[in-house]
Design a protein around this motif. Structure first.
Motif, PDB file in Angstrom:
ATOM      1  N   THR A   8      -0.854  -7.669   7.488  1.00 11.95           N
ATOM      2  CA  THR A   8      -0.239  -9.008   7.506  1.00 11.95           C
ATOM      3  C   THR A   8       0.486  -9.270   6.197  1.00 11.95           C
ATOM      4  OG1 THR A   8      -2.173  -9.705   8.744  1.00 11.95           O
ATOM      5  CG2 THR A   8      -0.718 -11.449   7.954  1.00 11.95           C
ATOM      6  N   LYS A   9      -0.183  -8.947   5.084  1.00 11.53           N
ATOM      7  CA  LYS A   9       0.425  -9.221   3.781  1.00 11.53           C
ATOM      8  C   LYS A   9       1.724  -8.450   3.599  1.00 11.53           C
ATOM      9  CE  LYS A   9      -3.847 -10.561   1.546  1.00 11.53           C
ATOM     10  NZ  LYS A   9      -4.872 -10.324   0.530  1.00 11.53           N
ATOM     11  N   LYS A  17       8.951  -2.713  -5.664  1.00 13.08           N
ATOM     12  CA  LYS A  17       8.188  -3.414  -6.706  1.00 13.08           C
ATOM     13  C   LYS A  17       7.361  -4.558  -6.114  1.00 13.08           C
ATOM     14  CE  LYS A  17      11.387  -2.729 -10.594  1.00 13.08           C
ATOM     15  NZ  LYS A  17      12.423  -3.467 -11.367  1.00 13.08           N
ATOM     16  N   GLN A  18       7.944  -5.255  -5.161  1.00 13.03           N
ATOM     17  CA  GLN A  18       7.206  -6.360  -4.548  1.00 13.03           C
ATOM     18  C   GLN A  18       6.007  -5.833  -3.772  1.00 13.03           C
ATOM     19  OE1 GLN A  18       7.522  -9.519  -5.148  1.00 13.03           O
ATOM     20  NE2 GLN A  18       9.442  -9.463  -6.278  1.00 13.03           N
ATOM     21  N   TYR A  38       4.332  -3.192  -4.534  1.00 12.23           N
ATOM     22  CA  TYR A  38       3.351  -2.835  -5.565  1.00 12.23           C
ATOM     23  C   TYR A  38       2.547  -4.049  -6.012  1.00 12.23           C
ATOM     24  CZ  TYR A  38       3.625   2.010  -7.164  1.00 12.23           C
ATOM     25  OH  TYR A  38       3.491   3.353  -7.287  1.00 12.23           O
ATOM     26  N   LYS A  39       3.181  -5.218  -5.946  1.00 10.14           N
ATOM     27  CA  LYS A  39       2.481  -6.418  -6.426  1.00 10.14           C
ATOM     28  C   LYS A  39       1.329  -6.815  -5.521  1.00 10.14           C
ATOM     29  CE  LYS A  39       4.490  -9.944  -8.431  1.00 10.14           C
ATOM     30  NZ  LYS A  39       5.448 -10.989  -8.834  1.00 10.14           N
ATOM     31  N   GLN A  94      -5.176   0.049   0.377  1.00  9.20           N
ATOM     32  CA  GLN A  94      -6.604  -0.038   0.666  1.00  9.20           C
ATOM     33  C   GLN A  94      -6.781  -0.582   2.077  1.00  9.20           C
ATOM     34  OE1 GLN A  94      -9.106  -1.790  -2.390  1.00  9.20           O
ATOM     35  NE2 GLN A  94      -7.504  -1.409  -3.894  1.00  9.20           N
ATOM     36  N   VAL A 107      -2.077  -6.565  -4.266  1.00 10.17           N
ATOM     37  CA  VAL A 107      -3.207  -5.952  -4.967  1.00 10.17           C
ATOM     38  C   VAL A 107      -3.727  -4.726  -4.216  1.00 10.17           C
ATOM     39  CG1 VAL A 107      -5.583  -6.359  -5.729  1.00 10.17           C
ATOM     40  CG2 VAL A 107      -3.842  -8.101  -6.133  1.00 10.17           C
ATOM     41  N   GLU A 108      -3.693  -4.761  -2.896  1.00  9.29           N
ATOM     42  CA  GLU A 108      -4.243  -3.647  -2.094  1.00  9.29           C
ATOM     43  C   GLU A 108      -3.345  -2.419  -2.093  1.00  9.29           C
ATOM     44  OE1 GLU A 108      -3.901  -6.747  -0.999  1.00  9.29           O
ATOM     45  OE2 GLU A 108      -5.803  -7.439  -0.151  1.00  9.29           O
ATOM     46  N   VAL A 109      -2.116  -2.558  -2.548  1.00 11.18           N
ATOM     47  CA  VAL A 109      -1.208  -1.418  -2.508  1.00 11.18           C
ATOM     48  C   VAL A 109      -1.493  -0.508  -3.703  1.00 11.18           C
ATOM     49  CG1 VAL A 109       1.206  -0.696  -2.674  1.00 11.18           C
ATOM     50  CG2 VAL A 109       0.562  -2.607  -1.191  1.00 11.18           C
ATOM     51  N   VAL A 110      -1.829   0.726  -3.390  1.00  7.97           N
ATOM     52  CA  VAL A 110      -2.229   1.675  -4.427  1.00  7.97           C
ATOM     53  C   VAL A 110      -1.022   2.450  -4.934  1.00  7.97           C
ATOM     54  CG1 VAL A 110      -3.638   3.718  -4.869  1.00  7.97           C
ATOM     55  CG2 VAL A 110      -4.544   1.859  -3.449  1.00  7.97           C
ATOM     56  N   ILE A 165      -1.624 -16.586   1.921  1.00  7.05           N
ATOM     57  CA  ILE A 165      -1.104 -15.259   1.512  1.00  7.05           C
ATOM     58  C   ILE A 165       0.115 -15.350   0.591  1.00  7.05           C
ATOM     59  CG2 ILE A 165       0.045 -13.136   2.343  1.00  7.05           C
ATOM     60  CD1 ILE A 165      -1.858 -13.208   4.744  1.00  7.05           C
ATOM     61  N   ILE A 172      -8.267   4.624   2.485  1.00  3.25           N
ATOM     62  CA  ILE A 172      -6.852   4.410   2.160  1.00  3.25           C
ATOM     63  C   ILE A 172      -6.012   4.655   3.421  1.00  3.25           C
ATOM     64  CG2 ILE A 172      -4.867   5.212   0.791  1.00  3.25           C
ATOM     65  CD1 ILE A 172      -6.892   3.840  -0.961  1.00  3.25           C
ATOM     66  N   ILE A 189      -9.876  -2.147  -9.959  1.00  4.63           N
ATOM     67  CA  ILE A 189      -9.274  -2.219  -8.634  1.00  4.63           C
ATOM     68  C   ILE A 189      -8.281  -1.075  -8.522  1.00  4.63           C
ATOM     69  CG2 ILE A 189      -7.907  -3.640  -7.063  1.00  4.63           C
ATOM     70  CD1 ILE A 189      -9.064  -6.095  -8.550  1.00  4.63           C
ATOM     71  N   HIS A 190      -8.541  -0.212  -7.557  1.00  8.43           N
ATOM     72  CA  HIS A 190      -7.711   0.971  -7.355  1.00  8.43           C
ATOM     73  C   HIS A 190      -6.244   0.557  -7.171  1.00  8.43           C
ATOM     74  CE1 HIS A 190      -6.724   4.976  -6.465  1.00  8.43           C
ATOM     75  NE2 HIS A 190      -6.796   4.947  -5.151  1.00  8.43           N
ATOM     76  N   GLY A 191      -5.376   1.076  -8.017  1.00  5.29           N
ATOM     77  CA  GLY A 191      -3.953   0.789  -7.845  1.00  5.29           C
ATOM     78  C   GLY A 191      -3.473  -0.458  -8.574  1.00  5.29           C
ATOM     79  N   TYR A 192      -4.414  -1.216  -9.191  1.00 10.04           N
ATOM     80  CA  TYR A 192      -4.015  -2.420  -9.928  1.00 10.04           C
ATOM     81  C   TYR A 192      -4.147  -2.123 -11.414  1.00 10.04           C
ATOM     82  CZ  TYR A 192      -4.127  -7.211 -11.741  1.00 10.04           C
ATOM     83  OH  TYR A 192      -3.872  -8.358 -12.443  1.00 10.04           O
ATOM     84  N   PRO A 201      -9.013  -5.828   5.567  1.00  8.95           N
ATOM     85  CA  PRO A 201      -8.433  -6.715   6.574  1.00  8.95           C
ATOM     86  C   PRO A 201      -7.268  -7.491   5.954  1.00  8.95           C
ATOM     87  CG  PRO A 201     -10.778  -7.209   6.218  1.00  8.95           C
ATOM     88  CD  PRO A 201     -10.402  -6.156   5.238  1.00  8.95           C
ATOM     89  N   GLY A 202      -6.241  -7.686   6.718  1.00  9.77           N
ATOM     90  CA  GLY A 202      -5.146  -8.528   6.230  1.00  9.77           C
ATOM     91  C   GLY A 202      -4.060  -7.790   5.482  1.00  9.77           C
ATOM     92  N   ALA A 240       8.330  -6.334 -11.319  1.00  9.16           N
ATOM     93  CA  ALA A 240       9.226  -6.849 -10.278  1.00  9.16           C
ATOM     94  C   ALA A 240      10.222  -7.874 -10.830  1.00  9.16           C
ATOM     95  CB  ALA A 240       8.420  -7.468  -9.135  1.00  9.16           C
ATOM     96  N   GLN A 294      -3.844 -13.218  -4.868  1.00 10.50           N
ATOM     97  CA  GLN A 294      -4.724 -12.481  -3.966  1.00 10.50           C
ATOM     98  C   GLN A 294      -5.592 -13.493  -3.241  1.00 10.50           C
ATOM     99  OE1 GLN A 294      -5.033 -10.171  -2.169  1.00 10.50           O
ATOM    100  NE2 GLN A 294      -6.345  -8.519  -2.887  1.00 10.50           N
TER     101      GLN A 294
END
Lengths: 559, 166
Positions: free
Chosen positions: B21-22, B66-67, B69-70, B14, B72-75, A126, B47, A183-186, B17-18, A309, A131
């Motif tokens: 954790t992330k 900002k971190q 946002y980095k 999104q 990928v799953e964060v919309v 992670i 969501i 990808i939603h949000g990317y 899974p995980g 960032a 990703q």
């Protein structure tokens, strides 16, 4: 459209590797990844290079990716194979290198049971990947591989890890791999904000003493022409970061070398004295800034970077621009006024004349810097140089004159020793017609020395220069300087590296004098195959200039 | 002693899974202290919505945003710290209450709009849905009787007015 075709998980991976057109896979098989290798068996156009340690495979994919600015691919099996990749994942993450790491995993019914060669490798990866994915069933795999390649290469590039259980590799599906990924949000940044670009142009046009700090982002987006246009139009001195070396021809009058902890004296002082920093695709790493609170005390900062960032993470920024540096410079350049900045350039040129950090003193003993310069001369500067980590890396950055972009690579962010040899293998495979030199140390070479076997197997004409000073040189330098000379664990007892090389089937040469060194380099260049030269260099030579830890760039010392 | 300042971030993520954790690892490795973290469904299928109360204010929190946002799953990430907002949390509190004290505890709970959700011989369970501040005050008062057990969900937040986090 052809009929939907049933494909196994292994075939889905191989098809994606083929479509992405990277052509080379670096890896080592194992139990859990056997079905992938069985699929790969039928893809004759995908070249697989068998490395001797997964870390070596990861670094080779890293070197390959950097040399081409394309996605590199690395594979390993579950458990130990996967954990061995972690250092190379972390390195690719720190250095924004697009590498797809594919690991085998125990079959899904066994996950979570502490099965043989099971590791929660997606749990481990992670923080060291952009990703990661644990593929739970084959139906997910087409979407995941498409996303993985897209994420690796887009925006700020980085490593993406796909962990594929053994049964997913053999299960079949007719779901095609999507060609268009959203990808939603990317949303990777493209052109920077128009108003901010205008403000940047105003700041640049008004600056009397500007400098450009050209970082890795220039190399990644291949913004070399845009950079050159900006520099020459406005007569702005260019200073590069370690990863920015080669972004701008170093023999150009407006090039003032590399800055930072072992940057050129004049580059560091230029940054300290400047009134505007134009930071292009760089991140104000602590090795670059020195003591942050005294970094460039008189300067405003224009910062262009694709990663939001990184903006204002370390230093306050007058003009923040989130954007692709190539596109953004393309929009900025037409707004830039010509200028000669004669007074400022004259100041920097006299600094350079008075403090020629790039010069090498004459010495009876074989100096490591001299070896680097000899390689420069023998190759006429036409070579890809892969540094390791430590003193050798700094000398390689300082004393080869890089006039071509994408010619110097090193694991600058993570600083993992052992990078040079496997990465050089990746670079040579990416650039088969180029001259590739691995410049390494006697400490770093040992960390991945097993890759001499891969080098010999594929008969790659990589030349390895071991700057052998019998020490972990940078550690010795710090122990001498900051720990009153208490050399603990930094003195190495080494094997005969030339003999080791020969045992692997690589031509081995030892050189201990200036004359030997020149001859050995010529001999290596003339040999059509891999060569290792063990240079017995002056064991007491240290790297200068230096910004000592906690010091500011203004306090750069030269001895 | 200066009171610790907190910021309230909302992350729409999104539902993979995980993801939790992330996000949690990100806070840990970059040195942010989480006061509370709540995750649940949002109005959009697939969501999830995280409400994260984190120590600190200012640039430090901007960097945290900002971190996040980095990932990928964060919309989307919203900083509600300076916004007019509704903060609610649920607490279940087992309060010691012998028969002689029971009426008094019930009376206090009523004063806080809390509910008695379980009654035993020597204790009551009080359920309170309120701002963290109100829950803290209730705990202070109920503390006189003895708090035998406590569980809090962490805050969920929503800005007032407007159309939401679209």
């Amino acid at each position: 459209m052809s009929e939907p075709k049933q494909r196994t998980g292994g075939q889905i991976l191989c098809d994606a590797m083929r479509t992405e057109g990277t052509g080379a896979i670096f890896g080592m098989p194992g139990g859990a990844s056997l079905p992938f290798y069985d699929a790969l068996y039928h893809y004759a156009d995908l070249a697989h290079y068998s490395m001797r340690h997964e870390q070596g495979a990861g670094y080779a994919a890293d070197g390959y990716a950097r040399a081409l600015n394309r996605v590199g691919i690395c594979t390993a099996t579950s458990g130990p194979g996967a954990t061995n990749l972690v250092t190379s994942m972390a390195s690719a993450m720190m250095d924004s290198v697009p590498v797809i790491f594919v690991t085998g995993q125990v079959a899904t019914p066994f996950i979570g049971s502490d099965a043989f060669q099971e590791t929660d490798i997606t749990g481990v990866s992670i923080p060291v990947t952009k990703q990661n994915y644990l593929v739970k069933n084959v139906e997910e795999l087409p979407q995941i591989v498409a996303e993985a390649f897209y994420l690796a290469r887009s925006g700020r590039p980085g490593p993406v890890h796909i962990d594929v259980p053994k049964d997913v590799l053999t299960d079949t599906t007719d779901i095609p791999t999507p060609t268009d990924v959203k990808i939603h949000g990317y949303r990777p940044a493209g052109l920077g904000h128009k108003r901010m670009i205008q403000r940047a142009a105003e700041a640049i046009n008004a600056a009397e003493k500007p400098v450009i700090l050209a970082g890795h982002g220039i190399a990644i987006s291949e913004a070399f022409d845009e950079l050159k246009e900006l520099v020459e139009k406005a007569s702005i001195p260019v200073i590069t970061t370690l990863h920015g070396v080669g972004n701008f021809p170093e023999s150009h009058d407006l090039s003032f070398g590399m800055l930072g902890m072992h940057g050129m004296y004049y580059a560091n002082i230029a940054v300290h004295e400047c009134d505007l920093i134009i930071a292009l695709g760089m991140r104000f790493d602590d090795r670059v800034t020195g003591r942050v609170k005294d970094f460039a005390p008189n300067a405003n900062i224009v910062h262009i970077d694709i990663d939001p960032a990184e903006i204002e993470k370390v230093v306050p920024t007058a003009v923040p621009i989130v954007g692709d540096v190539k596109l953004t410079l393309g929009a900025l350049n037409p707004q830039i006024e010509s200028g000669d900045r004669a007074a400022w350039l004259s100041r920097l040129n006299s600094l350079k004349a008075d403090h020629p950090s790039h010069a090498i003193r004459e010495s009876e003993a074989l100096l490591p810097q001299r070896v680097v310069r000899n390689i420069y001369e023998a190759t006429k500067g036409e070579a890809k140089i892969i540094g390791d980590v430590g003193q050798n890396q700094m000398w390689a950055a300082q004393h080869f004159l890089y006039d071509k972009p994408l010619s110097f690579f090193s694991a600058g962010g993570l600083g993992g020793m052992g990078y040079s040899l496997p990465a050089a293998i990746g670079v040579q495979i990416a650039k088969p017609d180029d001259t590739v030199w691995s410049i390494t140390g006697d400490g770093g070479l040992q960390i991945n020395i097993q890759e001499l076997a891969a080098l010999a197997e594929y008969n790659l004409p990589v030349k390895i220069a071991v700057l052998n000073n019998g020490h972990l040189g940078m550690i010795r330098q710090w122990q001498n300087r900051f720990y009153e000379g208490r050399l603990k664990a930094s003195v190495l007892q080494n094997p005969n590296f030339a003999a080791v090389a020969e045992a692997y089937g690589v031509r081995g040469i030892s050189a201990g004098s200036n004359e030997d060194a020149r001859k050995a380099i010529d001999e290596a260049m003339a040999h059509d195959g891999p060569v290792l030269i063990d240079f017995a260099v002056d064991p007491n030579e240290d790297v200068f200039p230096m910004v000592e830890p906690g010091a500011s760039l203004a306090e750069t010392v030269e001895v | 002693m200066a009171a610790i300042e907190y910021s309230t971030l909302v992350a729409l993520v999104q539902d993979h899974p995980g993801v939790l954790t992330k996000a949690a690892m990100l806070f840990r490795r970059r040195g942010y202290n989480i006061a509370s973290l709540n995750v649940g469904h949002s109005e959009v299928p697939g969501i999830s919505r995280m409400t994260i109360v984190v120590e600190g204010r200012g640039p430090h929190i901007k960097q945290c945003e900002k971190q996040l946002y980095k990932l990928v799953e964060v919309v989307k990430v919203l900083d509600l710290t300076e916004e007019a907002r509704v903060d609610k949390e649920v607490a279940l509190i087992r309060v010691s209450a012998h028969s002689a004290e029971r009426a008094e505890v019930v009376g206090i709970a009523r004063a806080f709009d809390a509910e008695i959700v379980d009654v035993a011989r020597d204790s009551l369970i009080v359920e309170i849905t309120a701002s963290p501040y109100t829950i803290d005050r209730f705990l202070e008062v109920a503390g006189d009787f003895g708090i035998l057990e406590l569980t809090r969900t962490g805050v969920v937040s929503m800005s007032r007015g407007g159309n939401g986090a679209k």
